[in-house]
Design a protein around this motif. Structure first.
Motif, PDB file in Angstrom:
ATOM      1  N   ASP A 254       0.835  -1.197   0.000  1.00  0.00           N
ATOM      2  CA  ASP A 254       0.000   0.000   0.000  1.00  0.00           C
ATOM      3  C   ASP A 254       0.872   1.250   0.000  1.00  0.00           C
ATOM      4  OD1 ASP A 254      -2.322   1.472   0.033  1.00  0.00           O
ATOM      5  OD2 ASP A 254      -3.070   0.638   1.913  1.00  0.00           O
ATOM      6  N   GLU A 255       0.613   2.141  -0.937  1.00  0.00           N
ATOM      7  CA  GLU A 255       1.408   3.355  -1.119  1.00  0.00           C
ATOM      8  C   GLU A 255       1.336   4.267   0.106  1.00  0.00           C
ATOM      9  OE1 GLU A 255       1.696   6.825  -4.546  1.00  0.00           O
ATOM     10  OE2 GLU A 255       0.457   5.056  -4.897  1.00  0.00           O
ATOM     11  N   LEU A 256       2.501   4.744   0.514  1.00  0.00           N
ATOM     12  CA  LEU A 256       2.591   5.678   1.637  1.00  0.00           C
ATOM     13  C   LEU A 256       2.473   7.119   1.156  1.00  0.00           C
ATOM     14  CD1 LEU A 256       5.585   3.988   3.482  1.00  0.00           C
ATOM     15  CD2 LEU A 256       3.229   4.130   4.315  1.00  0.00           C
ATOM     16  N   LYS A 257       2.116   8.023   2.063  1.00  0.00           N
ATOM     17  CA  LYS A 257       2.085   9.451   1.725  1.00  0.00           C
ATOM     18  C   LYS A 257       3.492   9.937   1.381  1.00  0.00           C
ATOM     19  CE  LYS A 257      -1.573  10.886   4.946  1.00  0.00           C
ATOM     20  NZ  LYS A 257      -1.782  11.730   6.155  1.00  0.00           N
ATOM     21  N   ALA A 258       4.477   9.520   2.163  1.00  0.00           N
ATOM     22  CA  ALA A 258       5.860   9.964   1.963  1.00  0.00           C
ATOM     23  C   ALA A 258       6.433   9.333   0.702  1.00  0.00           C
ATOM     24  CB  ALA A 258       6.712   9.592   3.169  1.00  0.00           C
ATOM     25  N   GLN A 259       6.714  10.144  -0.282  1.00  0.00           N
ATOM     26  CA  GLN A 259       7.244   9.693  -1.562  1.00  0.00           C
ATOM     27  C   GLN A 259       8.406  10.577  -1.958  1.00  0.00           C
ATOM     28  OE1 GLN A 259       6.371   6.939  -3.156  1.00  0.00           O
ATOM     29  NE2 GLN A 259       4.724   6.506  -1.710  1.00  0.00           N
ATOM     30  N   PRO A 260       9.335  10.099  -2.751  1.00  0.00           N
ATOM     31  CA  PRO A 260       9.532   8.724  -3.190  1.00  0.00           C
ATOM     32  C   PRO A 260      10.300   7.916  -2.146  1.00  0.00           C
ATOM     33  CG  PRO A 260      11.215  10.107  -4.171  1.00  0.00           C
ATOM     34  CD  PRO A 260      10.327  11.017  -3.336  1.00  0.00           C
ATOM     35  N   ALA A 261      10.482   6.638  -2.436  1.00  0.00           N
ATOM     36  CA  ALA A 261      11.302   5.769  -1.593  1.00  0.00           C
ATOM     37  C   ALA A 261      12.764   6.178  -1.744  1.00  0.00           C
ATOM     38  CB  ALA A 261      11.119   4.311  -2.012  1.00  0.00           C
ATOM     39  N   ALA A 262      13.611   5.686  -0.871  1.00  0.00           N
ATOM     40  CA  ALA A 262      15.037   6.027  -0.897  1.00  0.00           C
ATOM     41  C   ALA A 262      15.678   5.715  -2.243  1.00  0.00           C
ATOM     42  CB  ALA A 262      15.768   5.297   0.221  1.00  0.00           C
ATOM     43  N   ASP A 263      15.180   4.669  -2.923  1.00  0.00           N
ATOM     44  CA  ASP A 263      15.747   4.289  -4.223  1.00  0.00           C
ATOM     45  C   ASP A 263      15.092   5.030  -5.390  1.00  0.00           C
ATOM     46  OD1 ASP A 263      13.266   3.078  -4.489  1.00  0.00           O
ATOM     47  OD2 ASP A 263      14.056   1.035  -4.653  1.00  0.00           O
ATOM     48  N   GLY A 264      14.197   5.969  -5.086  1.00  0.00           N
ATOM     49  CA  GLY A 264      13.521   6.730  -6.132  1.00  0.00           C
ATOM     50  C   GLY A 264      12.219   6.112  -6.601  1.00  0.00           C
ATOM     51  N   GLY A 265      11.924   4.898  -6.152  1.00  0.00           N
ATOM     52  CA  GLY A 265      10.684   4.229  -6.542  1.00  0.00           C
ATOM     53  C   GLY A 265       9.527   4.646  -5.654  1.00  0.00           C
ATOM     54  N   VAL A 266       8.476   3.848  -5.698  1.00  0.00           N
ATOM     55  CA  VAL A 266       7.286   4.121  -4.901  1.00  0.00           C
ATOM     56  C   VAL A 266       7.487   3.560  -3.499  1.00  0.00           C
ATOM     57  CG1 VAL A 266       4.802   3.716  -4.696  1.00  0.00           C
ATOM     58  CG2 VAL A 266       5.814   4.077  -6.957  1.00  0.00           C
ATOM     59  N   ASN A 267       7.260   4.375  -2.511  1.00  0.00           N
ATOM     60  CA  ASN A 267       7.396   3.995  -1.109  1.00  0.00           C
ATOM     61  C   ASN A 267       6.094   3.321  -0.659  1.00  0.00           C
ATOM     62  OD1 ASN A 267       8.905   3.892   1.230  1.00  0.00           O
ATOM     63  ND2 ASN A 267       8.442   5.980   1.861  1.00  0.00           N
ATOM     64  N   VAL A 268       6.178   2.072  -0.192  1.00  0.00           N
ATOM     65  CA  VAL A 268       4.986   1.326   0.202  1.00  0.00           C
ATOM     66  C   VAL A 268       5.117   0.742   1.602  1.00  0.00           C
ATOM     67  CG1 VAL A 268       4.349   0.673  -2.169  1.00  0.00           C
ATOM     68  CG2 VAL A 268       5.786  -0.858  -0.810  1.00  0.00           C
ATOM     69  N   ALA A 269       3.963   0.541   2.219  1.00  0.00           N
ATOM     70  CA  ALA A 269       3.891  -0.236   3.452  1.00  0.00           C
ATOM     71  C   ALA A 269       3.605  -1.672   3.048  1.00  0.00           C
ATOM     72  CB  ALA A 269       2.764   0.291   4.339  1.00  0.00           C
ATOM     73  N   ARG A 270       4.337  -2.612   3.631  1.00  0.00           N
ATOM     74  CA  ARG A 270       4.113  -4.039   3.366  1.00  0.00           C
ATOM     75  C   ARG A 270       3.270  -4.585   4.515  1.00  0.00           C
ATOM     76  NH1 ARG A 270       8.723  -7.166   3.515  1.00  0.00           N
ATOM     77  NH2 ARG A 270       7.893  -8.669   2.061  1.00  0.00           N
ATOM     78  N   THR A 271       1.987  -4.764   4.268  1.00  0.00           N
ATOM     79  CA  THR A 271       1.061  -5.244   5.291  1.00  0.00           C
ATOM     80  C   THR A 271       0.808  -6.724   5.074  1.00  0.00           C
ATOM     81  OG1 THR A 271      -0.008  -3.078   5.367  1.00  0.00           O
ATOM     82  CG2 THR A 271      -1.244  -4.940   6.277  1.00  0.00           C
ATOM     83  N   VAL A 272       1.059  -7.527   6.099  1.00  0.00           N
ATOM     84  CA  VAL A 272       0.865  -8.974   5.994  1.00  0.00           C
ATOM     85  C   VAL A 272      -0.625  -9.271   5.925  1.00  0.00           C
ATOM     86  CG1 VAL A 272       1.228 -11.211   7.097  1.00  0.00           C
ATOM     87  CG2 VAL A 272       3.015  -9.470   7.189  1.00  0.00           C
ATOM     88  N   LEU A 273      -1.044  -9.943   4.847  1.00  0.00           N
ATOM     89  CA  LEU A 273      -2.444 -10.336   4.658  1.00  0.00           C
ATOM     90  C   LEU A 273      -2.702 -11.757   5.121  1.00  0.00           C
ATOM     91  CD1 LEU A 273      -3.072  -8.966   1.037  1.00  0.00           C
ATOM     92  CD2 LEU A 273      -3.803  -7.928   3.207  1.00  0.00           C
ATOM     93  N   GLU A 274      -1.758 -12.660   4.829  1.00  0.00           N
ATOM     94  CA  GLU A 274      -1.944 -14.086   5.134  1.00  0.00           C
ATOM     95  C   GLU A 274      -0.595 -14.735   5.403  1.00  0.00           C
ATOM     96  OE1 GLU A 274      -3.668 -15.942   1.698  1.00  0.00           O
ATOM     97  OE2 GLU A 274      -5.333 -14.528   1.618  1.00  0.00           O
TER      98      GLU A 274
END
Length: 148
Positions: free
Chosen positions: A122-142
């Motif tokens: 899920d995309e975070l408000k804080a952008q971009p990620a340190a590598d220049g890509g999309v900064n996401v939260a990794r939420t465990v679903l299963e």
């Protein structure tokens, strides 16, 4: 594979968690904290539908537990574990926390066991990620595990 954790069940047991995450998403005074909410508010019908439809990206990791260990600063008993190292098919490793609904399922996380974890990215408000890509939260679903 035996399912030992689902986010849906965890949220049913802790509805306050949903409110906290949604409040941070909606808080415009914190433009760099929380989820962006582009695919719906966390755990809303729209959010779950976005996952099912593939609009909200997911990631699945499957591998073999290499080791288990205790991570954290709290004092521990010698038999407690809360984390593991997972060896993936490409030979790389990831360290992850143990997620279960039932305390007795922790004993399933042993070296040699196979684990599959599904994450929502899920995309975070804080952008971009340190590598220049999309900064996401990794939420465990299963999380599923099988004996080694």
């Amino acid at each position: 594979m035996r399912p030992v954790y689902t986010l849906a069940e965890a949220l049913a047991q802790d509805p306050a968690r949903i409110a906290k995450i949604r409040d941070l998403t909606l808080d415009s005074s914190r433009p760099h904290m929380g989820l962006k909410g582009r695919h719906g508010l966390f755990a809303s019908v729209e959010w779950w539908e976005s996952i099912k439809a593939g609009r909200l990206q997911t990631q699945t990791l499957t591998g073999c537990i290499e080791r288990t260990y205790f991570a954290g600063q709290d004092s521990q008993r010698g038999d407690q574990v809360n984390s593991f190292t997972l060896r993936l098919a490409d030979g790389s490793t990831v360290d992850e926390s143990i997620y279960t609904h039932r305390r007795q399922d922790i004993k399933l996380f042993v070296p040699g066991a196979t684990v599959t974890m599904v994450y929502a990215l899920d995309e975070l408000k804080a952008q971009p990620a340190a590598d220049g890509g999309v900064n996401v939260a990794r939420t465990v679903l299963e999380v599923s595990v099988s004996a080694g």
